[in-house]
Design a protein around this motif. Structure first.
Motif, mmCIF file in Angstrom:
data_model
loop_
_atom_site.group_PDB
_atom_site.id
_atom_site.type_symbol
_atom_site.label_atom_id
_atom_site.label_comp_id
_atom_site.label_asym_id
_atom_site.label_seq_id
_atom_site.Cartn_x
_atom_site.Cartn_y
_atom_site.Cartn_z
ATOM 1 N N GLY A 200 4.567 -11.045 -1.908
ATOM 2 C CA GLY A 200 4.403 -10.364 -0.636
ATOM 3 C C GLY A 200 3.682 -11.209 0.395
ATOM 4 N N LEU A 201 2.649 -11.922 -0.031
ATOM 5 C CA LEU A 201 1.926 -12.803 0.887
ATOM 6 C C LEU A 201 2.830 -13.927 1.380
ATOM 7 C CD1 LEU A 201 -1.487 -13.040 -1.019
ATOM 8 C CD2 LEU A 201 -1.032 -11.764 1.092
ATOM 9 N N ASN A 202 3.620 -14.489 0.463
ATOM 10 C CA ASN A 202 4.551 -15.550 0.865
ATOM 11 C C ASN A 202 5.609 -15.049 1.833
ATOM 12 O OD1 ASN A 202 3.289 -17.530 -0.654
ATOM 13 N ND2 ASN A 202 4.583 -17.220 -2.449
ATOM 14 N N ALA A 203 5.902 -13.756 1.772
ATOM 15 C CA ALA A 203 6.881 -13.158 2.685
ATOM 16 C C ALA A 203 6.265 -12.778 4.027
ATOM 17 C CB ALA A 203 7.509 -11.924 2.039
ATOM 18 N N GLY A 204 4.938 -12.916 4.159
ATOM 19 C CA GLY A 204 4.275 -12.572 5.416
ATOM 20 C C GLY A 204 4.080 -11.084 5.611
ATOM 21 N N MET A 205 4.069 -10.329 4.516
ATOM 22 C CA MET A 205 3.962 -8.878 4.580
ATOM 23 C C MET A 205 2.545 -8.411 4.254
ATOM 24 S SD MET A 205 7.500 -7.856 2.608
ATOM 25 C CE MET A 205 9.101 -8.333 3.287
ATOM 26 N N TRP A 206 2.243 -7.171 4.604
ATOM 27 C CA TRP A 206 1.036 -6.521 4.109
ATOM 28 C C TRP A 206 1.181 -6.335 2.601
ATOM 29 C CZ3 TRP A 206 -2.880 -5.821 7.527
ATOM 30 C CH2 TRP A 206 -2.567 -5.830 8.883
ATOM 31 N N THR A 207 0.111 -6.500 1.865
ATOM 32 C CA THR A 207 0.187 -6.381 0.412
ATOM 33 C C THR A 207 -0.836 -5.385 -0.106
ATOM 34 O OG1 THR A 207 -1.303 -8.282 0.157
ATOM 35 C CG2 THR A 207 1.072 -8.724 0.053
ATOM 36 N N VAL A 208 -0.402 -4.604 -1.104
ATOM 37 C CA VAL A 208 -1.262 -3.598 -1.730
ATOM 38 C C VAL A 208 -1.175 -3.788 -3.238
ATOM 39 C CG1 VAL A 208 -1.796 -1.150 -1.971
ATOM 40 C CG2 VAL A 208 -0.759 -1.995 0.163
ATOM 41 N N ALA A 209 -2.311 -4.049 -3.870
ATOM 42 C CA ALA A 209 -2.356 -4.242 -5.317
ATOM 43 C C ALA A 209 -2.692 -2.928 -6.009
ATOM 44 C CB ALA A 209 -3.394 -5.302 -5.684
ATOM 45 N N VAL A 210 -1.870 -2.567 -6.986
ATOM 46 C CA VAL A 210 -2.076 -1.354 -7.775
ATOM 47 C C VAL A 210 -2.824 -1.738 -9.050
ATOM 48 C CG1 VAL A 210 -0.944 0.516 -9.004
ATOM 49 C CG2 VAL A 210 0.003 -0.294 -6.838
ATOM 50 N N ALA A 248 -4.780 -9.684 -2.139
ATOM 51 C CA ALA A 248 -4.111 -8.513 -1.561
ATOM 52 C C ALA A 248 -4.952 -7.923 -0.426
ATOM 53 C CB ALA A 248 -3.874 -7.463 -2.641
ATOM 54 N N HIS A 249 -4.275 -7.376 0.576
ATOM 55 C CA HIS A 249 -4.982 -6.761 1.696
ATOM 56 C C HIS A 249 -5.694 -5.476 1.290
ATOM 57 C CE1 HIS A 249 -1.757 -9.196 3.656
ATOM 58 N NE2 HIS A 249 -2.730 -9.477 4.491
ATOM 59 N N TYR A 250 -5.136 -4.775 0.297
ATOM 60 C CA TYR A 250 -5.706 -3.509 -0.163
ATOM 61 C C TYR A 250 -5.620 -3.438 -1.688
ATOM 62 C CZ TYR A 250 -5.115 -1.903 4.688
ATOM 63 O OH TYR A 250 -5.165 -1.770 6.046
ATOM 64 N N LEU A 251 -6.587 -2.741 -2.295
ATOM 65 C CA LEU A 251 -6.559 -2.419 -3.721
ATOM 66 C C LEU A 251 -6.570 -0.902 -3.859
ATOM 67 C CD1 LEU A 251 -9.269 -4.806 -5.252
ATOM 68 C CD2 LEU A 251 -6.819 -5.193 -5.143
ATOM 69 N N ILE A 252 -5.668 -0.378 -4.682
ATOM 70 C CA ILE A 252 -5.649 1.051 -4.966
ATOM 71 C C ILE A 252 -5.471 1.234 -6.466
ATOM 72 C CG2 ILE A 252 -4.753 1.717 -2.711
ATOM 73 C CD1 ILE A 252 -1.965 1.944 -3.949
ATOM 74 N N ASP A 253 -5.839 2.402 -6.982
ATOM 75 C CA ASP A 253 -5.648 2.659 -8.404
ATOM 76 C C ASP A 253 -4.209 3.014 -8.725
ATOM 77 O OD1 ASP A 253 -8.119 2.046 -9.510
ATOM 78 O OD2 ASP A 253 -8.955 4.016 -9.066
ATOM 79 N N SER A 254 -3.552 3.780 -7.860
ATOM 80 C CA SER A 254 -2.147 4.130 -8.087
ATOM 81 C C SER A 254 -1.489 4.432 -6.757
ATOM 82 C CB SER A 254 -2.028 5.348 -9.019
ATOM 83 O OG SER A 254 -2.210 6.555 -8.301
ATOM 84 N N ILE A 255 -0.156 4.544 -6.774
ATOM 85 C CA ILE A 255 0.560 4.775 -5.524
ATOM 86 C C ILE A 255 0.277 6.161 -4.944
ATOM 87 C CG2 ILE A 255 2.388 3.115 -5.930
ATOM 88 C CD1 ILE A 255 4.188 5.436 -6.750
ATOM 89 N N ASP A 256 -0.428 7.002 -5.664
ATOM 90 C CA ASP A 256 -0.856 8.278 -5.115
ATOM 91 C C ASP A 256 -1.719 8.068 -3.867
ATOM 92 O OD1 ASP A 256 -0.801 11.107 -5.322
ATOM 93 O OD2 ASP A 256 -2.852 11.089 -6.085
ATOM 94 N N GLU A 257 -2.383 6.905 -3.793
ATOM 95 C CA GLU A 257 -3.254 6.589 -2.659
ATOM 96 C C GLU A 257 -2.524 5.847 -1.542
ATOM 97 O OE1 GLU A 257 -6.898 4.589 -4.081
ATOM 98 O OE2 GLU A 257 -6.260 5.183 -6.092
#
Length: 275
Positions: A200-210, A248-257
């Motif tokens: 995702g970073l290589n694609a220039g996108m926002w990234t969210v790590a689950v 990653a720009h964001y860390l979340i526990d699951s896609i519920d967030e």
């Protein structure tokens, strides 16, 4: 003479999800089950930690990286008298496919929050796609079960269908094109592996790590819930620290967030922020 372009300030256009560990198969257990079975069938010892290290890569590449690990390579040489070759990788891949297909068939349950995310995306005019290190043969086993549960991504891209899998950006680019996204700054890549975040970073996108539902923890939902509070907190703390290193720009526990995170990304885009 330099030409400066205005930052993208439009809407979030697309969310691109990994599959196992991100929106399906809590704990990303299907690939591990298949790799452990494959190596056991070859008379080789493989630990779960070793099996997880290349997670997110295309499965041939995953096998290639496993065979390059010094401990496993020594086992292979002791058993065969030679270093593993590309012919060995190809043979192991073809032996792996039925093990993986069977494991996927057994572990295609959506992670809680997937359907709410889909509804959120539809309500906000955001396209939803998935990409994966699985081959099309493997994904075709999973998709009917996902549809049965009500989850229908608008784009599905497999690592075997692009010039190079993760961490190269090509799968995310292909998703973006199929979804009609016109700016990568308006796309969000969500993944539970370091190599998927790098994609995702290589694609220039926002990234969210689950974190909790994915590879960094590696436990099923019931296994995670059965830990006592201190064990669970420590497990999640270590996993968060590991995934924080991905950038990653964001860390979340699951896609519920994830809906809340996407809303925050939208605010940042409108303020002129870029990934």
């Amino acid at each position: 003479m330099y030409r400066y372009t205005r930052s993208y300030t439009g809407p979030v256009q697309a969310i691109i999800l990994d599959l196992a560990g991100t929106c399906v198969d809590f704990g990303s257990l299907a690939p591990i089950q298949a790799f452990l079975t494959l190596f056991e069938s070859e008379g080789l010892s493989l630990t779960e930690a070793e099996a997880r290290e290349p997670m997110g890569t295309e499965k041939r590449e995953h096998i290639r990286q496993l065979l390059a690990m010094p401990r496993i390579q020594r086992q292979w040489q002791d058993r065969t008298g030679a270093a593993p070759t590309e012919e060995d990788v190809e043979r192991l891949y073809h032996a792996f496919v039925p093990f993986q297909v069977q494991a996927i068939a057994e572990r295609s349950e959506l992670i809680p929050g997937a359907l709410n995310l889909q509804a959120f995306a539809r309500d906000h005019g955001i396209k939803l796609g998935v990409n994966t290190g699985y081959s099309r043969e493997m994904v075709n086993v999973m998709l009917p079960e996902l549809r049965r549960q009500g989850f229908e991504p608008e784009s599905v891209v497999c690592a075997t269908e692009v010039p190079q899998g993760r961490p190269a950006p090509y799968m995310s680019f292909c998703n973006a094109m199929e979804l009609g996204a016109t700016a990568v700054q308006g796309c969000v890549k969500v993944d539970d592996t370091a190599t998927g975040i790098e994609e995702g970073l290589n694609a220039g996108m926002w990234t969210v790590a689950v974190v909790a539902s994915g590879n960094a923890v590696g436990l099923s939902q019931s296994q995670l819930e059965q830990l006592d509070d201190d064990e669970r907190a420590q497990c999640l703390r270590v996993a968060h620290q590991k995934m924080a290193l991905t950038g990653a720009h964001y860390l979340i526990d699951s896609i519920d967030e994830l809906p809340e995170v996407v809303a925050n990304i939208q605010e940042r885009i409108e303020a002129g922020d870029r990934p």
